[in-house]
Design a protein around this motif. Structure first.
Motif, PDB file in Angstrom:
ATOM      1  N   GLU A   1       8.785  22.212  10.511  1.00 27.06           N
ATOM      2  CA  GLU A   1       8.283  21.777   9.204  1.00 27.06           C
ATOM      3  C   GLU A   1       8.516  20.279   8.996  1.00 27.06           C
ATOM      4  O   GLU A   1       7.665  19.586   8.453  1.00 27.06           O
ATOM      5  CB  GLU A   1       8.962  22.576   8.081  1.00 27.06           C
ATOM      6  N   MET A   2       9.676  19.775   9.453  1.00 29.91           N
ATOM      7  CA  MET A   2       9.952  18.336   9.354  1.00 29.91           C
ATOM      8  C   MET A   2       8.929  17.541  10.157  1.00 29.91           C
ATOM      9  O   MET A   2       8.423  16.528   9.682  1.00 29.91           O
ATOM     10  CB  MET A   2      11.360  18.019   9.869  1.00 29.91           C
ATOM     11  N   SER A   3       8.639  18.005  11.352  1.00 33.54           N
ATOM     12  CA  SER A   3       7.643  17.334  12.196  1.00 33.54           C
ATOM     13  C   SER A   3       6.277  17.326  11.527  1.00 33.54           C
ATOM     14  O   SER A   3       5.563  16.320  11.565  1.00 33.54           O
ATOM     15  CB  SER A   3       7.535  18.018  13.557  1.00 33.54           C
ATOM     16  N   GLU A   4       5.932  18.434  10.895  1.00 28.01           N
ATOM     17  CA  GLU A   4       4.635  18.538  10.215  1.00 28.01           C
ATOM     18  C   GLU A   4       4.557  17.548   9.045  1.00 28.01           C
ATOM     19  O   GLU A   4       3.532  16.886   8.855  1.00 28.01           O
ATOM     20  CB  GLU A   4       4.428  19.966   9.720  1.00 28.01           C
ATOM     21  N   VAL A   5       5.630  17.441   8.270  1.00 19.30           N
ATOM     22  CA  VAL A   5       5.666  16.501   7.146  1.00 19.30           C
ATOM     23  C   VAL A   5       5.495  15.076   7.665  1.00 19.30           C
ATOM     24  O   VAL A   5       4.668  14.305   7.155  1.00 19.30           O
ATOM     25  CB  VAL A   5       6.986  16.639   6.340  1.00 19.30           C
ATOM     26  N   LYS A   6       6.254  14.703   8.697  1.00 16.64           N
ATOM     27  CA  LYS A   6       6.163  13.345   9.249  1.00 16.64           C
ATOM     28  C   LYS A   6       4.773  13.078   9.820  1.00 16.64           C
ATOM     29  O   LYS A   6       4.244  11.977   9.673  1.00 16.64           O
ATOM     30  CB  LYS A   6       7.237  13.120  10.311  1.00 16.64           C
ATOM     31  N   GLU A   7       4.191  14.097  10.443  1.00 20.31           N
ATOM     32  CA  GLU A   7       2.854  13.941  11.015  1.00 20.31           C
ATOM     33  C   GLU A   7       1.812  13.677   9.929  1.00 20.31           C
ATOM     34  O   GLU A   7       0.972  12.783  10.063  1.00 20.31           O
ATOM     35  CB  GLU A   7       2.492  15.195  11.814  1.00 20.31           C
ATOM     36  N   LYS A   8       1.872  14.446   8.840  1.00 22.69           N
ATOM     37  CA  LYS A   8       0.912  14.251   7.741  1.00 22.69           C
ATOM     38  C   LYS A   8       1.083  12.879   7.095  1.00 22.69           C
ATOM     39  O   LYS A   8       0.105  12.183   6.823  1.00 22.69           O
ATOM     40  CB  LYS A   8       1.063  15.355   6.688  1.00 22.69           C
TER      41      LYS A   8
ATOM     42  N   LEU B   1      12.097  11.493   5.565  1.00 20.26           N
ATOM     43  CA  LEU B   1      12.343  12.083   6.884  1.00 20.26           C
ATOM     44  C   LEU B   1      12.100  11.104   8.030  1.00 20.26           C
ATOM     45  O   LEU B   1      12.311  11.437   9.188  1.00 20.26           O
ATOM     46  CB  LEU B   1      11.464  13.330   7.078  1.00 20.26           C
ATOM     47  N   GLY B   2      11.631   9.906   7.693  1.00 24.82           N
ATOM     48  CA  GLY B   2      11.366   8.917   8.730  1.00 24.82           C
ATOM     49  C   GLY B   2       9.897   8.842   9.099  1.00 24.82           C
ATOM     50  O   GLY B   2       9.034   9.323   8.375  1.00 24.82           O
ATOM     51  N   LEU B   3       9.634   8.235  10.244  1.00 24.22           N
ATOM     52  CA  LEU B   3       8.264   7.995  10.701  1.00 24.22           C
ATOM     53  C   LEU B   3       7.858   8.976  11.794  1.00 24.22           C
ATOM     54  O   LEU B   3       8.693   9.434  12.573  1.00 24.22           O
ATOM     55  CB  LEU B   3       8.141   6.575  11.249  1.00 24.22           C
ATOM     56  N   SER B   4       6.579   9.230  11.868  1.00 25.67           N
ATOM     57  CA  SER B   4       6.055  10.103  12.922  1.00 25.67           C
ATOM     58  C   SER B   4       6.059   9.343  14.253  1.00 25.67           C
ATOM     59  O   SER B   4       5.982   8.112  14.284  1.00 25.67           O
ATOM     60  CB  SER B   4       4.631  10.542  12.593  1.00 25.67           C
ATOM     61  N   PRO B   5       6.117  10.081  15.359  1.00 26.31           N
ATOM     62  CA  PRO B   5       6.025   9.437  16.678  1.00 26.31           C
ATOM     63  C   PRO B   5       4.753   8.595  16.824  1.00 26.31           C
ATOM     64  O   PRO B   5       4.788   7.537  17.451  1.00 26.31           O
ATOM     65  CB  PRO B   5       6.031  10.612  17.657  1.00 26.31           C
ATOM     66  N   ALA B   6       3.656   9.031  16.222  1.00 26.54           N
ATOM     67  CA  ALA B   6       2.391   8.287  16.328  1.00 26.54           C
ATOM     68  C   ALA B   6       2.493   6.915  15.665  1.00 26.54           C
ATOM     69  O   ALA B   6       1.967   5.924  16.183  1.00 26.54           O
ATOM     70  CB  ALA B   6       1.251   9.089  15.709  1.00 26.54           C
TER      71      ALA B   6
ATOM     72  N   VAL C   1       0.868  -1.174   0.000  1.00 21.58           N
ATOM     73  CA  VAL C   1       0.000   0.000   0.000  1.00 21.58           C
ATOM     74  C   VAL C   1       0.909   1.230   0.000  1.00 21.58           C
ATOM     75  O   VAL C   1       1.699   1.422   0.933  1.00 21.58           O
ATOM     76  CB  VAL C   1      -0.919   0.021   1.241  1.00 21.58           C
ATOM     77  N   GLU C   2       0.799   2.017  -1.042  1.00 19.35           N
ATOM     78  CA  GLU C   2       1.583   3.252  -1.122  1.00 19.35           C
ATOM     79  C   GLU C   2       0.714   4.420  -0.677  1.00 19.35           C
ATOM     80  O   GLU C   2      -0.422   4.549  -1.105  1.00 19.35           O
ATOM     81  CB  GLU C   2       2.046   3.505  -2.558  1.00 19.35           C
ATOM     82  N   VAL C   3       1.278   5.234   0.222  1.00 17.44           N
ATOM     83  CA  VAL C   3       0.605   6.474   0.610  1.00 17.44           C
ATOM     84  C   VAL C   3       1.426   7.634   0.055  1.00 17.44           C
ATOM     85  O   VAL C   3       2.649   7.535  -0.044  1.00 17.44           O
ATOM     86  CB  VAL C   3       0.411   6.593   2.145  1.00 17.44           C
ATOM     87  N   PRO C   4       0.777   8.720  -0.327  1.00 14.19           N
ATOM     88  CA  PRO C   4       1.524   9.847  -0.912  1.00 14.19           C
ATOM     89  C   PRO C   4       2.526  10.445   0.066  1.00 14.19           C
ATOM     90  O   PRO C   4       2.243  10.552   1.259  1.00 14.19           O
ATOM     91  CB  PRO C   4       0.437  10.871  -1.254  1.00 14.19           C
ATOM     92  N   ASP C   5       3.669  10.820  -0.482  1.00 13.34           N
ATOM     93  CA  ASP C   5       4.620  11.550   0.356  1.00 13.34           C
ATOM     94  C   ASP C   5       4.217  13.022   0.363  1.00 13.34           C
ATOM     95  O   ASP C   5       3.554  13.499  -0.550  1.00 13.34           O
ATOM     96  CB  ASP C   5       6.069  11.361  -0.102  1.00 13.34           C
ATOM     97  N   GLU C   6       4.582  13.686   1.417  1.00 10.78           N
ATOM     98  CA  GLU C   6       4.260  15.103   1.569  1.00 10.78           C
ATOM     99  C   GLU C   6       5.318  15.921   0.839  1.00 10.78           C
ATOM    100  O   GLU C   6       6.513  15.762   1.081  1.00 10.78           O
ATOM    101  CB  GLU C   6       4.228  15.450   3.072  1.00 10.78           C
ATOM    102  N   LYS C   7       4.883  16.754  -0.054  1.00  5.72           N
ATOM    103  CA  LYS C   7       5.829  17.606  -0.790  1.00  5.72           C
ATOM    104  C   LYS C   7       6.455  18.605   0.174  1.00  5.72           C
ATOM    105  O   LYS C   7       5.757  19.226   0.968  1.00  5.72           O
ATOM    106  CB  LYS C   7       5.131  18.360  -1.932  1.00  5.72           C
ATOM    107  N   ALA C   8       7.780  18.705   0.095  1.00  5.32           N
ATOM    108  CA  ALA C   8       8.477  19.599   1.015  1.00  5.32           C
ATOM    109  C   ALA C   8       9.738  20.137   0.344  1.00  5.32           C
ATOM    110  O   ALA C   8      10.377  19.427  -0.435  1.00  5.32           O
ATOM    111  CB  ALA C   8       8.840  18.851   2.290  1.00  5.32           C
ATOM    112  N   PRO C   9      10.110  21.378   0.645  1.00 10.72           N
ATOM    113  CA  PRO C   9      11.356  21.930   0.091  1.00 10.72           C
ATOM    114  C   PRO C   9      12.571  21.212   0.675  1.00 10.72           C
ATOM    115  O   PRO C   9      12.468  20.506   1.673  1.00 10.72           O
ATOM    116  CB  PRO C   9      11.310  23.399   0.511  1.00 10.72           C
ATOM    117  N   GLU C  10      13.719  21.403   0.057  1.00 13.26           N
ATOM    118  CA  GLU C  10      14.952  20.749   0.489  1.00 13.26           C
ATOM    119  C   GLU C  10      15.326  21.074   1.931  1.00 13.26           C
ATOM    120  O   GLU C  10      15.658  20.199   2.701  1.00 13.26           O
ATOM    121  CB  GLU C  10      16.114  21.137  -0.446  1.00 13.26           C
ATOM    122  N   SER C  11      15.301  22.355   2.278  1.00 15.98           N
ATOM    123  CA  SER C  11      15.699  22.733   3.638  1.00 15.98           C
ATOM    124  C   SER C  11      14.456  23.050   4.461  1.00 15.98           C
ATOM    125  O   SER C  11      13.683  23.937   4.128  1.00 15.98           O
ATOM    126  CB  SER C  11      16.653  23.923   3.610  1.00 15.98           C
TER     127      SER C  11
END
Length: 159
Positions: free
Chosen positions: A51-58, A111-116, A36-46
């Motif tokens: 912002e990293m936490s927000e991407v992982k959370e989504k 960026l890895g996995l969210s804490p949840a 099952v593929e879930v979409p990755d969150e689009k994010a700028p390089e830096s």
């Protein structure tokens, strides 16, 4: 037994797709296998830490939406527990023996996995401290799952 991979992002490389398809075909003798593929969150390089936490959370919310309560979940994490192929095979065999017939493996995005997601996981697994592209990790993981079934079947594949 049902084996499911939940992964962030699409697999683009043809050679990874071919390798995964080969092991998926081999696994049909032992289990129902799905990815099952879930979409990755689009994010700028830096990104800032926030912002990293927000991407992982989504991405984590998308992953958690695909996990059912009855599933035994492995999260792939650099700091997870390393296992030998034989230990992994024994673990899968014992899970099946004790009523866990739905195993789910989660591979996060860049960026890895969210804490949840890590909290939801029943077990955390590591393939060492190397950082590997998540596309390659899919291939490595599916081969190791196949190897585990072959070890449990007493096959010479593992030799």
């Amino acid at each position: 037994m049902n084996i499911k991979f939940i992964v962030v992002g699409k697999l683009k490389e043809k050679y990874f797709k071919q390798g995964i398809a080969e092991y998926a075909k081999r696994l049909t003798k032992f289990c129902k296998f799905t990815i099952v593929e879930v979409p990755d969150e689009k994010a700028p390089e830096s990104l800032s830490d926030a912002e990293m936490s927000e991407v992982k959370e989504k991405e984590g919310e998308r992953i958690l939406d695909k996990i059912k309560d009855r599933e035994y979940v492995y999260s792939l994490e650099i700091l997870g527990k390393e296992r030998s192929s034989e230990e992994f095979a024994k673990e899968i065999d014992q899970l099946a023996t004790y009523g866990h017939s739905d195993l789910t493996f989660v591979i996060g995005g860049s960026l890895g996995l969210s804490p949840a997601v890590m909290k939801r996981a029943n077990a955390h697994i590591s393939f060492g401290r190397f950082t590997l592209p998540h596309q390659l990790m899919r291939l490595v993981l599916v081969e190791q799952v196949y190897r585990a079934f072959m070890i449990n079947a007493g096959s010479p594949y593992h030799k």
